[in-house]
Design a protein around this motif. Structure first.
Motif, PDB file in Angstrom:
ATOM      1  N   LEU A 132      37.253  -3.086  36.085  1.00  0.00           N
ATOM      2  CA  LEU A 132      35.824  -3.221  37.000  1.00  0.00           C
ATOM      3  C   LEU A 132      36.146  -4.534  35.547  1.00  0.00           C
ATOM      4  N   GLY A 139      33.819  -6.408  32.525  1.00  0.00           N
ATOM      5  CA  GLY A 139      32.964  -5.614  32.089  1.00  0.00           C
ATOM      6  C   GLY A 139      32.206  -6.434  31.386  1.00  0.00           C
ATOM      7  N   VAL A 149      29.711  -4.914  36.964  1.00  0.00           N
ATOM      8  CA  VAL A 149      30.227  -3.163  37.225  1.00  0.00           C
ATOM      9  C   VAL A 149      29.188  -3.267  38.245  1.00  0.00           C
ATOM     10  N   ARG A 162      34.202   2.044  29.374  1.00  0.00           N
ATOM     11  CA  ARG A 162      34.017   0.342  28.690  1.00  0.00           C
ATOM     12  C   ARG A 162      34.538   0.431  28.200  1.00  0.00           C
TER      13      ARG A 162
END
Length: 395
Positions: free
Chosen positions: A43, A45, A51, A81
């Protein structure tokens, strides 16, 4: 089959794969953020809100997106992350961090550290031995604290406040602080990760934490595993798509494709695509019309370099900024048909740019807009990279 006997995957089937594998069709929605991240591999970030909103668009119960994603990121640590492909910050499933680090992080990290030392030397700043001492001290302080901001770490290790002039004499001359550059290097090296934000879930200011331990993997093996995972989510993809998404050299992409035994297929554009060896069976349409409102930098919108099969070229000027970053998009049955924005009063406004979507799309898109409004509640989101349509709609 095409004339060469290869399996042909047309545009409609590619859209069906996207709908199901990216958890966008109503029947494919996920129960939690871990399932979303697993389905998408990564995803984006760079923009913190991406996100949460990317997860919300794919959950059966979207109002759970914010608390459940915070749980996964900061309590259970099932999502991490960190820097990944193309030197970009992503959120990955925790079990993929070692693969990402070995496949893409190490090479970038070596360049980042060399660049920092070079810039410090040019500015007459302390040398590599000094930086190593500061680094060890900062990591010890971070381990003691659990999580900390750069300012908090500098209170423990004052040498982090050391400044040096970057690009002296150039039009882009500036003053860099050791803490900012060093923490970036440590992030790429996989030694630290971003922790909880200082503010709400929309904040772009993060604390830092020591990275979770993971095994050291062979680069070639890690590249093969990452490419296999991505093809399972996004195949078929062209060689150019794969090179763009990973940021690798074409020789590395080809080596990984050979290692995993990827199969070639023909695509409607007359190009060759790749799928994993056990992914050649036809994929059926989801069975019901679907719509989605995806955030800026959503991993589906940004997954492929060649996008004509889901995004009409004439829509790009309104939906992308000049650097190629996608803004908030409206999807209808596997293709981008418009964009959306949030106004200052919280209202979600959207516009369909593609006339072929027809009025059939409107009630389903409106329902998705209402789902999104409930997710955002009192929060206000402005994309980090703003696009023409988003600016117009939010005005």
């Amino acid at each position: 089959m095409d004339d060469g006997g290869r399996r042909h995957i047309g545009t409609e089937e590619r859209r069906a794969r996207l709908a199901l594998r990216h958890r966008l069709a109503g029947t494919a929605r996920a129960a939690g953020p871990e399932a979303v991240a697993e389905a998408l591999v990564a995803l984006h970030g760079t923009d913190p809100a991406t996100v949460y909103l990317a997860v919300a668009a794919r959950l059966a119960e979207p109002v759970k997106a914010v608390p459940e994603t915070e749980r996964a990121l900061y309590e259970d640590r099932t999502l991490v992350r960190m820097h990944g492909m193309r030197h970009t910050v992503f959120v990955f499933p925790a079990d993929l961090t070692a693969v990402v680090h070995a496949s893409t992080g190490l090479m970038v990290a070596a360049r980042e550290r060399a660049s920092l030392l070079k810039d410090m030397a040019k500015a007459g700043a302390p040398d590599a031995a000094w930086l190593a001492e500061v680094e060890a001290s900062a990591l010890s302080a971070l381990a003691r604290r659990g999580q900390a901001t750069a300012a908090e770490l500098a209170a423990d290790e004052p040498r982090l406040r050391e400044q040096f002039v970057y690009a002296a004499g150039k039009s882009y001359e500036g003053v860099h602080t050791v803490s900012t550059r060093l923490l970036r290097v440590l992030g790429v090296e996989g030694k630290v990760v971003r922790g909880r934000p200082l503010g709400s879930w929309t904040s772009s200011q993060f604390r830092w934490a020591v990275a979770p331990e993971h095994p050291e993997l062979d680069e070639a093996g890690a590249q093969s595993e990452l490419l296999r995972r991505w093809l399972e989510a996004c195949g078929p993809a062209t060689e150019a798509d794969l090179k763009w998404w990973t940021g690798w050299r074409v020789t590395e992409v080809r080596r990984a494709l050979t290692t995993i035994g990827a199969q070639t297929v023909s695509l409607d554009e007359g190009t060759t695509g790749f799928v994993t060896r056990d992914d050649t069976e036809p994929v059926s349409d989801p069975g019901e019309p679907w719509a989605a409102l995806l955030p800026a930098l959503d991993p589906t919108a940004m997954a492929w370099q060649h996008r004509d099969w889901y995004l009409a070229p004439e829509l790009r000027p309104q939906l992308f900024d000049r650097s190629g970053n996608v803004g908030p998009t409206v999807w209808w049955n596997g293709r981008v048909v418009g964009g959306w924005a949030q106004r200052g009063d919280g209202e979600i406004v959207w516009r369909v740019l593609d006339p072929t979507a027809g009025r059939e799309a409107e009630p389903t898109v409106a329902a998705e807009a209402e789902r999104l409004r409930r997710v955002l509640a009192e929060a206000r989101v402005t994309p980090r990279f703003r696009t023409p349509l988003e600016k117009e709609l939010s005005a």
